[in-house]
Design an enzyme around this catalytic site. Structure first.
Site, short mmCIF file in Angstrom:
data_model
loop_
_atom_site.label_atom_id
_atom_site.label_comp_id
_atom_site.label_asym_id
_atom_site.label_seq_id
_atom_site.Cartn_x
_atom_site.Cartn_y
_atom_site.Cartn_z
N GLU A 51 0.53 -81.03 56.17
CA GLU A 51 0.64 -80.41 57.50
C GLU A 51 0.76 -81.53 58.54
OE1 GLU A 51 -2.82 -78.18 58.91
OE2 GLU A 51 -1.56 -76.99 60.25
N LYS A 120 3.42 -71.10 60.81
CA LYS A 120 1.99 -70.79 60.60
C LYS A 120 1.68 -69.44 61.25
CE LYS A 120 -2.45 -73.27 60.93
NZ LYS A 120 -3.02 -74.58 61.28
N CYS A 161 -2.37 -74.11 56.08
CA CYS A 161 -3.77 -74.39 56.42
C CYS A 161 -4.62 -73.15 56.67
CB CYS A 161 -3.79 -75.36 57.62
SG CYS A 161 -5.32 -76.30 57.70
N1 LIG Z 1 -6.76 -76.75 60.50
C1 LIG Z 1 -6.64 -75.49 60.10
O1 LIG Z 1 -5.63 -74.83 60.35
C2 LIG Z 1 -7.69 -74.79 59.32
C3 LIG Z 1 -9.01 -75.41 59.09
O2 LIG Z 1 -9.25 -76.59 59.29
C4 LIG Z 1 -10.03 -74.49 58.59
O3 LIG Z 1 -9.72 -73.31 58.37
O4 LIG Z 1 -11.17 -74.90 58.41
#
Ligand SMILES: NC(=O)CC(=O)C(=O)O
Length: 286
Positions: A51, A120, A161
């Site tokens: 990411e 996302k 994520c």
């Molecule tokens: N950074 C993200 O999108 C998610 C995350 O760090 C978490 O769900 O914990």
């Protein structure tokens, strides 16, 4: 797709590039080039970047680093895919579309053509007092579409994520025939230790599919410190490959027979009682 066109290969090598991301976009692109080339030389056929691989992860950076598609980063990744004749999941980048920004993953096939674009879907807005407060929705808009693509090996779904926390999304991909979910992600030092591996193994075992997560390498000097530990979990729910927190390439030889084997042995997918769940959800509590 008709049955004669279904992918036939039963295995392939996956590489997760746990790359150290700097504040310099050009440096990041050059570094991505090096890591992709190394993975391809080592036989990887499907490669994923993490990411935000061209920009530090943080709402203060997204506007400055954002690009349109096509743009510099997408052109670089497309050329790399064509050069090495592999499929590349371009982790994610801040994407500019009109006056909106998205956290977007672009996928390029071995012909260098764009074969998937996932934005996302669930924005990372959390507040854990004294630990971490993050609000992606300050700058980003959420995506609205699923993105899966077909390789010669299997159908692959993409999430980014925080999306991993929403079991409905992975279930939709499994129902669409995906045998692998790839999730570029940057969990942090608060949520990472407990939730990162737990969530991906849960998604894998729930759906009896492979789940791969790809984090940036940990940089203790960054404003957002990523947890690292890019991982591949099997349809059985066990971890088959896992990185530490530094820069590293994780390789996994994916045996797709394992998906059918686990689904045959524990046939929960055909034992679901969806109609009953819907009527129970609709019924008024007594
Ligand atoms: N950074 C993200 O999108 C998610 C995350 O760090 C978490 O769900 O914990």
């Amino acid at each position: 797709m008709s049955s004669e066109n279904l992918p036939v290969a039963k295995g392939f090598r996956l590489a997760l590039l746990q790359m150290l991301v700097s504040r310099h976009k050009q440096e990041n692109l050059a570094h991505a080039r090096e890591l992709v080339s190394r993975a391809a030389q080592n036989g990887a056929q499907l490669v994923s970047l993490p990411e935000c691989f061209n920009c530090p992860y943080g709402t203060q950076y997204f506007g400055e680093y954002a690009e349109t598609v096509p743009g510099e980063t997408s052109t670089t990744i497309a050329a790399l895919a064509a050069e090495h004749r592999i499929t590349i999941i371009g982790g994610s980048i801040p994407e500019r579309s009109g006056d909106r920004l998205f956290n977007t993953s672009l996928v390029f096939g071995p012909d260098g053509k764009l074969c998937g674009k996932f934005r996302k879907m669930h924005l990372f807005d959390i507040d854990i007092p004294g630990k971490i407060t993050f609000k992606e929705s300050e700058t980003l808009s959420p995506g609205e579409e699923l993105t899966d693509f077909t390789t010669p090996f299997c159908k692959v779904g993409i999430a980014i994520c925080y999306d991993l926390r929403f079991p409905e999304l992975t279930r939709l991909y499994a129902d669409r025939g995906c045998h692998l979910l790839v999730c570029p992600g940057a969990f942090n030092m608060t949520t990472g230790p407990v939730h990162w591996e737990l969530l991906q193994r849960a998604r894998a075992v729930d759906n009896q599919m492979f789940v791969a997560t790809v984090s940036p390498a940990r940089d203790e000097t960054a404003s957002y410190v990523a947890w690292g530990h890019s991982t591949v979990s099997s349809p059985w729910g066990d971890v088959v490959a896992k990185a530490g927190h530094g820069e590293e390439i994780v390789y996994a030889d994916i045996d797709l027979n394992r998906v059918e084997e686990v689904r045959r042995q524990i046939p929960v997918r055909i034992q679901r009682r969806c109609e009953l769940y819907h009527s129970l959800a609709a019924a008024k509590p007594q």
